[in-house]
Design an enzyme around this catalytic site. Sequence first.
Site, short mmCIF file in Angstrom:
data_model
loop_
_atom_site.label_atom_id
_atom_site.label_comp_id
_atom_site.label_asym_id
_atom_site.label_seq_id
_atom_site.Cartn_x
_atom_site.Cartn_y
_atom_site.Cartn_z
N ARG A 53 -8.87 2.71 -3.39
CA ARG A 53 -9.78 2.37 -2.28
C ARG A 53 -10.48 3.66 -1.87
O ARG A 53 -9.86 4.57 -1.31
CB ARG A 53 -8.99 1.78 -1.12
CG ARG A 53 -9.82 1.73 0.15
CD ARG A 53 -9.22 0.83 1.21
NE ARG A 53 -9.40 -0.56 0.86
CZ ARG A 53 -9.28 -1.57 1.72
NH1 ARG A 53 -8.95 -1.35 2.98
NH2 ARG A 53 -9.48 -2.82 1.34
N HIS A 103 -16.02 -5.02 -3.28
CA HIS A 103 -14.62 -5.35 -2.99
C HIS A 103 -14.21 -6.57 -3.81
O HIS A 103 -13.95 -7.65 -3.26
CB HIS A 103 -14.49 -5.63 -1.48
CG HIS A 103 -13.09 -5.61 -0.96
ND1 HIS A 103 -11.99 -5.24 -1.71
CD2 HIS A 103 -12.59 -5.93 0.28
CE1 HIS A 103 -10.89 -5.33 -0.97
NE2 HIS A 103 -11.23 -5.75 0.24
N GLN A 119 -10.99 -8.86 -3.06
CA GLN A 119 -11.14 -9.75 -1.91
C GLN A 119 -11.80 -11.07 -2.34
O GLN A 119 -11.36 -12.16 -1.96
CB GLN A 119 -12.00 -9.07 -0.84
CG GLN A 119 -12.24 -9.92 0.38
CD GLN A 119 -10.97 -10.21 1.15
OE1 GLN A 119 -10.25 -9.30 1.51
NE2 GLN A 119 -10.68 -11.47 1.41
N ASP A 178 -18.12 -10.79 7.91
CA ASP A 178 -17.31 -9.57 7.75
C ASP A 178 -17.67 -8.64 8.91
O ASP A 178 -18.70 -8.81 9.58
CB ASP A 178 -17.64 -8.92 6.38
CG ASP A 178 -16.82 -7.66 6.10
OD1 ASP A 178 -15.78 -7.44 6.76
OD2 ASP A 178 -17.24 -6.89 5.21
N CYS A 192 -12.84 -11.74 5.71
CA CYS A 192 -11.87 -11.00 4.88
C CYS A 192 -10.86 -10.25 5.73
O CYS A 192 -9.81 -9.87 5.24
CB CYS A 192 -12.61 -10.06 3.95
SG CYS A 192 -13.62 -8.85 4.83
N1 CP Z 1 -9.60 -7.39 3.64
C1 CP Z 1 -9.07 -6.17 3.40
O1 CP Z 1 -9.30 -5.55 2.36
O2 CP Z 1 -8.25 -5.74 4.38
P1 CP Z 1 -7.62 -4.27 4.52
O3 CP Z 1 -8.74 -3.34 4.84
O4 CP Z 1 -6.62 -4.40 5.62
O5 CP Z 1 -6.96 -3.90 3.22
N1 NVA Z 2 -16.77 -4.33 4.78
C1 NVA Z 2 -15.46 -3.96 5.23
C2 NVA Z 2 -14.39 -4.69 4.49
C3 NVA Z 2 -13.02 -4.41 4.96
C4 NVA Z 2 -11.96 -5.09 4.18
C5 NVA Z 2 -15.26 -2.45 5.09
O1 NVA Z 2 -15.74 -1.85 4.12
O2 NVA Z 2 -14.64 -1.89 5.97
#
Ligand code: CP
Ligand code: NVA
Length: 310
Positions: free
Chosen positions: A101, A128, A131, A226, A267
Amino acid sequence: MEHLISLKEWSPEKIRAVLDLAMDVKIHPEEYASVMNAKTLLMIFEKPSLRTRLSFEAGMTQMGGHAIYYNTSTSPMGSGKETISDSVKTASRFIDIIMARLFKHEDLLEMAEYATVPVINALTDDSHPCQILADLQAIEEKKGRLAGLKLAYLGDGFNNVTHSLMYGGTKMGMHVSVGSPAGKDYSPRTDVVADCKQFSKESGGSIFVTDNAIEAIKEADVVYTDSWMSYHIPKDQEAARIAKFMPYQVNAELMAHAKPDSIFMNCLPANRGCEQTADVIDGPQSIVFDEAENRLHAQKAVILTLCGSV
Ligand code: CP
Ligand code: NVA
C-alpha cells in the site's frame, strides 16, 4: 511472474475466475485451511489501514500461512537508505508473495519489476483493485449478476477506488455512471474513461461521466461512494473539498432517484455527514460490512491465483 497491479490489465475471464474462487473460498474455508502452509506474505504499508491489513493477515493465517506487517516508516526503504529494487530483491529471497500500500503507483511498478515473487496492489494513489474484486463479489451475491446492472458512483471521481471500479465494472459488462464535479481534480482521468469505453464495447457495458448527481444515480441498481478525504489528500484541502463535493453527498433525497431495491456501498473508512449521511450508510440498503468482509475472501482468491496454489 503474474502480479495484481491494476484491473486494467486483468481480462474479464481472469476476474471471473477469481470471483468464482472467492465464492468457493467463502463457502468452504476449511478446504483452504492449509493451502498456504509454510508460505509468507510480506505486507508493505506507507499509509494507514484497517480492512486491508486485517483481511490480508487473517487470510494468510486461515490458509495455514503467515503474514509480516512491514511499515515503511521503520524501514531503510522508507528513509531512503535502501532502494526499492534492492529491498524487494532481498525480500523475495525470504517470502513468497508481497502486497504493498503505497502513495506513488510508480513505486509499485518498480517493486513488481524487481521482485521475483508476485506483487499485489493493496492501494496506491492510482488504484485499489483488491477492493473492487471484493465489491464485485458483494454485488453478485446481492443481485445475482453483474452484467447489465447500473452502478452509480457519486463524489470524488479523481480517485483510486473510482478508477478501479470503472475498470472492474465495465470489464464485467456493467453500466457504470460517475457523478462528480467537473474539472480534472475531481472527475475521472480521461485515459481511464477512454479505456473503459473500449472495455464496454467488448463486454456490452457502458461508461458515463457527468457533473449532474441526479442523472448519475437515476435508476441505479448499485450506489457507491468513497471518502472525500483520501489518505493522500492534505488536511488543508478539507473545507474546500467538502464544499465542492456536497452536491454529490449520498443522502435519502439522492437515493430516492436510484431503484427502490438498490444497494448502497462504501469501501470504508466512511465519514457520516460527508460522502453519505448516517441514515443511508446505517440504513437497510447499505451492504458496507458484507462488502468489507469480502476483502478476506477475494484476497485469498488473489493470493492463491498468483501463487499458483489452486
Ligand atoms: N477499504 C480499505 O482499503 O480500507 P483500509 O484503508 O482500512 O484498508
Ligand atoms: N480513496 C480512499 C480509499 C481508502 C480505502 C483513499 O485512498 O484513502
